[in-house]
Scaffold this motif. Structure first.
Motif, PDB file in Angstrom:
ATOM      1  N   ALA A  89      -7.987   4.440   4.557  1.00 21.75           N
ATOM      2  CA  ALA A  89      -8.678   3.576   5.514  1.00 21.75           C
ATOM      3  C   ALA A  89      -9.074   2.261   4.857  1.00 21.75           C
ATOM      4  O   ALA A  89      -9.495   2.232   3.706  1.00 21.75           O
ATOM      5  CB  ALA A  89      -9.929   4.264   6.058  1.00 21.75           C
ATOM      6  N   VAL A  90      -8.930   1.190   5.610  1.00 21.93           N
ATOM      7  CA  VAL A  90      -9.421  -0.129   5.214  1.00 21.93           C
ATOM      8  C   VAL A  90     -10.569  -0.460   6.146  1.00 21.93           C
ATOM      9  O   VAL A  90     -10.413  -0.449   7.368  1.00 21.93           O
ATOM     10  CB  VAL A  90      -8.313  -1.201   5.342  1.00 21.93           C
ATOM     11  N   TRP A  91     -11.735  -0.723   5.569  1.00 19.97           N
ATOM     12  CA  TRP A  91     -12.917  -1.098   6.342  1.00 19.97           C
ATOM     13  C   TRP A  91     -13.216  -2.552   6.029  1.00 19.97           C
ATOM     14  O   TRP A  91     -13.585  -2.898   4.904  1.00 19.97           O
ATOM     15  CB  TRP A  91     -14.116  -0.214   5.978  1.00 19.97           C
ATOM     16  N   GLY A  92     -13.040  -3.421   7.010  1.00 25.87           N
ATOM     17  CA  GLY A  92     -13.263  -4.850   6.812  1.00 25.87           C
ATOM     18  C   GLY A  92     -14.710  -5.231   7.089  1.00 25.87           C
ATOM     19  O   GLY A  92     -15.237  -4.952   8.163  1.00 25.87           O
TER      20      GLY A  92
ATOM     21  N   VAL B 221       0.858  -1.187   0.000  1.00 32.63           N
ATOM     22  CA  VAL B 221       0.000   0.000   0.000  1.00 32.63           C
ATOM     23  C   VAL B 221       0.886   1.227   0.000  1.00 32.63           C
ATOM     24  O   VAL B 221       1.809   1.332   0.797  1.00 32.63           O
ATOM     25  CB  VAL B 221      -0.928   0.027   1.242  1.00 32.63           C
ATOM     26  N   GLN B 222       0.592   2.149  -0.886  1.00 30.37           N
ATOM     27  CA  GLN B 222       1.363   3.389  -0.919  1.00 30.37           C
ATOM     28  C   GLN B 222       0.426   4.552  -0.651  1.00 30.37           C
ATOM     29  O   GLN B 222      -0.535   4.765  -1.378  1.00 30.37           O
ATOM     30  CB  GLN B 222       2.055   3.583  -2.258  1.00 30.37           C
TER      31      GLN B 222
ATOM     32  N   GLY C  46      -0.453   4.404  12.129  1.00 28.79           N
ATOM     33  CA  GLY C  46      -1.885   4.689  12.115  1.00 28.79           C
ATOM     34  C   GLY C  46      -2.572   4.068  13.306  1.00 28.79           C
ATOM     35  O   GLY C  46      -2.117   4.210  14.438  1.00 28.79           O
ATOM     36  N   ALA C  47      -3.672   3.352  13.027  1.00 29.73           N
ATOM     37  CA  ALA C  47      -4.441   2.707  14.090  1.00 29.73           C
ATOM     38  C   ALA C  47      -5.173   1.509  13.515  1.00 29.73           C
ATOM     39  O   ALA C  47      -5.538   1.510  12.340  1.00 29.73           O
ATOM     40  CB  ALA C  47      -5.443   3.691  14.693  1.00 29.73           C
TER      41      ALA C  47
ATOM     42  N   TYR D 273     -10.175  -0.790  10.188  1.00 29.52           N
ATOM     43  CA  TYR D 273     -11.315  -1.100  11.041  1.00 29.52           C
ATOM     44  C   TYR D 273     -11.897  -2.411  10.540  1.00 29.52           C
ATOM     45  O   TYR D 273     -12.582  -2.466   9.523  1.00 29.52           O
ATOM     46  CB  TYR D 273     -12.366   0.010  10.998  1.00 29.52           C
ATOM     47  N   ALA D 274     -11.563  -3.489  11.224  1.00 26.97           N
ATOM     48  CA  ALA D 274     -12.022  -4.828  10.863  1.00 26.97           C
ATOM     49  C   ALA D 274     -12.170  -5.631  12.153  1.00 26.97           C
ATOM     50  O   ALA D 274     -11.321  -6.454  12.488  1.00 26.97           O
ATOM     51  CB  ALA D 274     -11.040  -5.490   9.904  1.00 26.97           C
TER      52      ALA D 274
END
Length: 102
Positions: free
Chosen positions: A21-24, A10-11, A64-65, A44-45
């Protein structure tokens, strides 16, 4: 589905965790980072088990988080919680609950 990141997968040229953001979805039960993966953003998954290992030669491998079911890190893998996510991100989502440094 599941997510696998490796080899600088990921860049985020902005270098801000608030800009990616990745939302799972509930079907996302595994997130893996390995083989010099670098990630700046949020994940967030809540159903996913997050595993990270190998790490690269950068100062931080993940910035990040993450909110996930469980976290396992090994090898040379460095995670940096970006406090701006808790301060400037979506309200009521990001907060450090606990951690254990080994």
């Amino acid at each position: 589905g599941d997510c696998n990141l490796s080899g600088n997968g990921v860049q985020n040229d902005t270098a801000s965790a608030l800009n990616f953001a990745v939302w799972g979805l509930p079907t996302c039960t595994s997130i893996r980072m390995q083989g010099n993966a670098s990630f700046t953003g949020t994940i967030y998954a809540p159903q996913a088990d997050f595993s990270a290992g190998g790490g690269g030669s950068t100062e931080y491998d993940c910035v990040g988080a993450v909110i996930v079911n469980s976290v396992t890190m090994n090898g040379h893998f460095l995670f940096h919680y970006d406090e701006r996510v808790g301060r400037d991100g979506p309200r009521g989502i990001w907060a450090v609950g606990s951690w254990n440094e080994i």
